[in-house]
Design a protein around this motif. Structure first.
Motif, PDB file in Angstrom:
ATOM      1  N   ARG B 136       0.830  -1.208   0.000  1.00  0.00           N
ATOM      2  CA  ARG B 136       0.000   0.000   0.000  1.00  0.00           C
ATOM      3  C   ARG B 136       0.863   1.256   0.000  1.00  0.00           C
ATOM      4  NH1 ARG B 136      -3.710  -2.120   3.490  1.00  0.00           N
ATOM      5  NH2 ARG B 136      -2.659  -1.198   5.280  1.00  0.00           N
ATOM      6  N   ARG B 137       1.976   1.164   0.741  1.00  0.00           N
ATOM      7  CA  ARG B 137       2.892   2.307   0.836  1.00  0.00           C
ATOM      8  C   ARG B 137       3.464   2.645  -0.540  1.00  0.00           C
ATOM      9  NH1 ARG B 137       6.134   0.539   5.415  1.00  0.00           N
ATOM     10  NH2 ARG B 137       7.724  -0.060   3.929  1.00  0.00           N
ATOM     11  N   GLN B 138       3.842   1.593  -1.282  1.00  0.00           N
ATOM     12  CA  GLN B 138       4.394   1.808  -2.620  1.00  0.00           C
ATOM     13  C   GLN B 138       3.384   2.512  -3.517  1.00  0.00           C
ATOM     14  OE1 GLN B 138       7.339   1.646  -3.886  1.00  0.00           O
ATOM     15  NE2 GLN B 138       8.148   0.966  -1.920  1.00  0.00           N
ATOM     16  N   GLU B 139       2.100   2.071  -3.426  1.00  0.00           N
ATOM     17  CA  GLU B 139       1.052   2.695  -4.238  1.00  0.00           C
ATOM     18  C   GLU B 139       0.887   4.162  -3.855  1.00  0.00           C
ATOM     19  OE1 GLU B 139      -1.448  -1.489  -4.474  1.00  0.00           O
ATOM     20  OE2 GLU B 139      -2.288   0.240  -3.412  1.00  0.00           O
ATOM     21  N   ASP B 140       0.951   4.402  -2.542  1.00  0.00           N
ATOM     22  CA  ASP B 140       0.807   5.761  -2.021  1.00  0.00           C
ATOM     23  C   ASP B 140       1.918   6.666  -2.572  1.00  0.00           C
ATOM     24  OD1 ASP B 140      -0.693   7.473  -0.456  1.00  0.00           O
ATOM     25  OD2 ASP B 140       0.598   7.243   1.297  1.00  0.00           O
ATOM     26  N   VAL B 141       3.143   6.127  -2.580  1.00  0.00           N
ATOM     27  CA  VAL B 141       4.292   6.887  -3.072  1.00  0.00           C
ATOM     28  C   VAL B 141       4.113   7.216  -4.556  1.00  0.00           C
ATOM     29  CG1 VAL B 141       6.750   6.680  -3.630  1.00  0.00           C
ATOM     30  CG2 VAL B 141       5.941   6.055  -1.353  1.00  0.00           C
ATOM     31  N   LEU B 176       1.407  12.294   1.303  1.00  0.00           N
ATOM     32  CA  LEU B 176       1.440  10.862   1.654  1.00  0.00           C
ATOM     33  C   LEU B 176       0.444  10.579   2.773  1.00  0.00           C
ATOM     34  CD1 LEU B 176       5.299  10.287   1.801  1.00  0.00           C
ATOM     35  CD2 LEU B 176       3.740   9.306   0.130  1.00  0.00           C
ATOM     36  N   GLY B 177      -0.148   9.403   2.711  1.00  0.00           N
ATOM     37  CA  GLY B 177      -0.990   8.962   3.814  1.00  0.00           C
ATOM     38  C   GLY B 177      -2.274   9.741   3.965  1.00  0.00           C
ATOM     39  N   THR B 178      -2.699  10.458   2.925  1.00  0.00           N
ATOM     40  CA  THR B 178      -3.950  11.243   2.912  1.00  0.00           C
ATOM     41  C   THR B 178      -4.265  11.917   4.250  1.00  0.00           C
ATOM     42  OG1 THR B 178      -5.182   9.221   3.350  1.00  0.00           O
ATOM     43  CG2 THR B 178      -5.077   9.952   1.067  1.00  0.00           C
ATOM     44  N   PRO B 179      -3.534  12.984   4.568  1.00  0.00           N
ATOM     45  CA  PRO B 179      -3.777  13.712   5.821  1.00  0.00           C
ATOM     46  C   PRO B 179      -5.119  14.443   5.787  1.00  0.00           C
ATOM     47  CG  PRO B 179      -2.204  14.885   4.475  1.00  0.00           C
ATOM     48  CD  PRO B 179      -2.458  13.593   3.782  1.00  0.00           C
ATOM     49  N   GLU B 180      -5.674  14.722   6.973  1.00  0.00           N
ATOM     50  CA  GLU B 180      -6.950  15.435   7.049  1.00  0.00           C
ATOM     51  C   GLU B 180      -6.754  16.941   6.935  1.00  0.00           C
ATOM     52  OE1 GLU B 180      -9.094  13.900  10.635  1.00  0.00           O
ATOM     53  OE2 GLU B 180      -7.534  12.386  10.435  1.00  0.00           O
ATOM     54  N   LEU B 181      -5.546  17.374   7.301  1.00  0.00           N
ATOM     55  CA  LEU B 181      -5.254  18.805   7.227  1.00  0.00           C
ATOM     56  C   LEU B 181      -3.913  18.987   6.522  1.00  0.00           C
ATOM     57  CD1 LEU B 181      -5.579  21.827   8.090  1.00  0.00           C
ATOM     58  CD2 LEU B 181      -4.414  21.217  10.209  1.00  0.00           C
ATOM     59  N   LEU B 182      -3.914  19.851   5.519  1.00  0.00           N
ATOM     60  CA  LEU B 182      -2.664  20.164   4.823  1.00  0.00           C
ATOM     61  C   LEU B 182      -2.286  21.594   5.162  1.00  0.00           C
ATOM     62  CD1 LEU B 182      -2.975  18.784   1.180  1.00  0.00           C
ATOM     63  CD2 LEU B 182      -1.239  18.201   2.862  1.00  0.00           C
ATOM     64  N   VAL B 183      -1.089  21.786   5.679  1.00  0.00           N
ATOM     65  CA  VAL B 183      -0.602  23.123   5.983  1.00  0.00           C
ATOM     66  C   VAL B 183       0.540  23.407   5.017  1.00  0.00           C
ATOM     67  CG1 VAL B 183       0.421  24.588   7.750  1.00  0.00           C
ATOM     68  CG2 VAL B 183      -1.258  22.879   8.389  1.00  0.00           C
TER      69      VAL B 183
END
Lengths: 245, 270
Positions: B136-141, B176-183
């Motif tokens: 899953r990590r590879q796909e995310d990258v 990466l890892g679809t965060p809920e908040l992007l700053v």
């Protein structure tokens, strides 16, 4: 702490190094060349080579790892990657253990080559086991990594970081008993040398040179070097701050 | 963090135009937020909220405290007083570390690793593990690299990339890892117009499809028009907290830039 994060960090540090083959070559070859040089400097007095050569087998990894770690962690601090990592779910211990593992692995290669060269090609005369020499060299490398990590917190630039080498390492080099036995020194200096970890690294090496078995003194010396390395690593961890002004 | 009596804040925004109904709890909630660096106060008693699932622009001249505010939100800024809640937790709580993606102003990536190696490492820190996790990590990258349009440069060393490309590697790490908040601290600085447009399109896609809250700073006022809401900052204070449209209406100006100048003049006059 998390083993996978520690191993990923160690792998990342080694990957960074792999993109820099010249640094690897310098780290591994310079100690060997120095030993070779030393062997022929003391061409006429092989017993001097025996005592100094064994001590240097412990000192080289300390110096190399100190330099490499202080620059590498300073880069991590100034490039913003440290801030990014500490804003992520990474324990400080993972980062430090990762660095210690990666540079420790490198130190094993460096020390194995230097020890092998000294023992079998240059005729270094050691009574004890070569494995014990290697063990002390590895502990020294850990100590160098720990010291490098610690001082990098006080360096604002790579220029300053390099200057810490003479400031932190040279006094220990002069006082560790490499040039003259420590009990011949002025008593104040001898007392100071009793408080410096490199003195025990050199003492430990000399125990191996002189005694066929593991002596009590050797165990004590090795334990002191290891304890110092762990203590300084903990101090280094304290310099990594998640919140900075 | 301490709670201090909240003082009056910001010129009150005028009537709201029709817009999507505001979600129940804001993603970021600040009350009398104050920060000092050295002896200098950088943020003065800020009180504001950032709604969930929208793009909020943090605009103001260089040195007005945008980066300090962002560092306070992600929890890397020391000496912050007041209340600051992020995703219903006090800022800097360990539980938040995997839920926030943060991009610093200067690209924070390893120059001596390739783009893919950089992302692989940060991904392994976010979700460590073997087997299925690793797949899953590879796909995310791969996804993150594609999102910032660096697929063709995936195996190039970060040091050999241009400034704008390194910025995008840094951005990819935050995705990466679809965060809920992007700053995002000035993510479009030094990029050409086409890339800037593409990135803003990406921000909108992320906000719309994943419900991600995005807080993005900029000192380029024309980017303000692409935000759902704006926080206009000046000298450590918030001048306005409104939608671009109602900012223009309330100040009777054609652009956000003109509205900002109008507000600055008004603040100076008093």
């Amino acid at each position: 702490m998390n083993t996978n994060r520690t191993l990923s960090t160690a792998a990342r540090v080694l990957r960074q190094l792999r993109h820099d083959p010249r640094s690897i070559a310098l780290m591994i070859l310079v100690p060997c060349v120095m030993l070779l040089l030393l062997r022929y400097v003391f061409d006429g007095s092989p017993q001097t080579f025996d005592s100094i050569g064994a001590s240097l087998l412990g000192i080289f990894p300390l110096i190399t790892m100190f330099l490499v770690t202080s620059i590498a962690t300073l880069r991590e601090r100034t490039s913003g990657t440290l801030e990014r990592l500490l804003a992520m779910p990474l324990a400080k211990g993972d980062l430090i253990a990762g660095y210690a593992l990666a540079f420790g692995a490198l130190a094993v290669i460096q020390s194995a080559l230097a020890t092998g060269l000294a023992l079998w090609a240059l005729g270094l005369d050691v009574t004890g086991s070569a494995w014990l020499l290697l063990l002390v060299a590895l502990l020294d490398a850990l100590l160098g990594t720990a010291l490098g990590l610690f001082v990098s917190a006080f360096a604002a630039s790579e220029f300053q970081a390099v200057q810490f080498m003479p400031a932190v390492i040279f006094p220990q080099l002069l006082l560790c008993g490499l040039f003259t036995p420590r009990d011949n020194m002025q008593p104040v200096l001898e007392a100071i040398s009793n408080g410096l970890p490199m003195s025990y690294a050199v003492d430990g090496m000399n125990e191996v040179v002189r005694h066929p078995d593991i002596t009590g003194d050797f165990v004590r010396d090795a334990a002191i070097v290891a304890a110092c390395a762990l203590l300084v690593l903990a101090l280094g961890a304290a310099t990594l701050r998640r919140r900075t002004p | 963090m301490m709670n201090i009596q909240p003082p009056p804040q910001t010129p009150a925004p005028t009537s709201q135009p029709p817009e999507p109904p505001p979600p129940p709890t804001p993603a970021i909630q600040a009350t009398s937020l104050t920060t000092t660096r050295g002896t200098r106060k950088v943020l003065h008693n800020l009180t504001f909220t950032v709604p969930q699932g929208q793009i909020t622009g943090l605009l103001g001249p260089s040195g007005c405290g945008k980066s300090t505010l962002m560092r306070a939100i992600v929890g890397t800024q020391a000496r912050v007083t007041g209340t600051l809640n992020v995703l219903n937790h006090p800022a800097g709580t360990p539980a938040l570390r995997s839920r926030i993606g943060y991009v610093t102003q200067d690209p924070s990536v390893y120059d001596d690793l390739t783009v893919r190696q950089n992302l692989e490492y940060f991904a392994a820190i976010l979700s460590p593990g073997h087997g299925e996790t690793a797949t899953r990590r590879q796909e995310d990258v791969t996804r993150a690299i594609a999102e910032v349009d660096l697929t063709t440069h995936a195996d190039a060393l970060a040091a050999n990339l241009s400034g704008g490309q390194r910025n995008r590697v840094s951005l990819a790490v935050a995705l990466l890892g679809t965060p809920e908040l992007l700053v995002l601290d000035e993510p479009t600085v030094g990029l050409d117009p086409v890339l800037r447009r593409d990135l803003w399109d990406l921000f909108h896609t992320i906000a719309a499809n994943r419900g991600t809250t995005i807080l993005v700073s900029s000192h380029v006022m024309d980017e303000a028009e692409r935000c759902h809401r704006l926080l206009l900052m000046r000298e450590g204070e918030i001048l306005a907290d409104d939608t671009p449209e109602s900012l223009r209406t309330s100040t009777a100006t054609p652009t956000v830039e003109a509205a900002f100048l109008h507000l600055v003049d008004k603040a100076n006059a008093t």
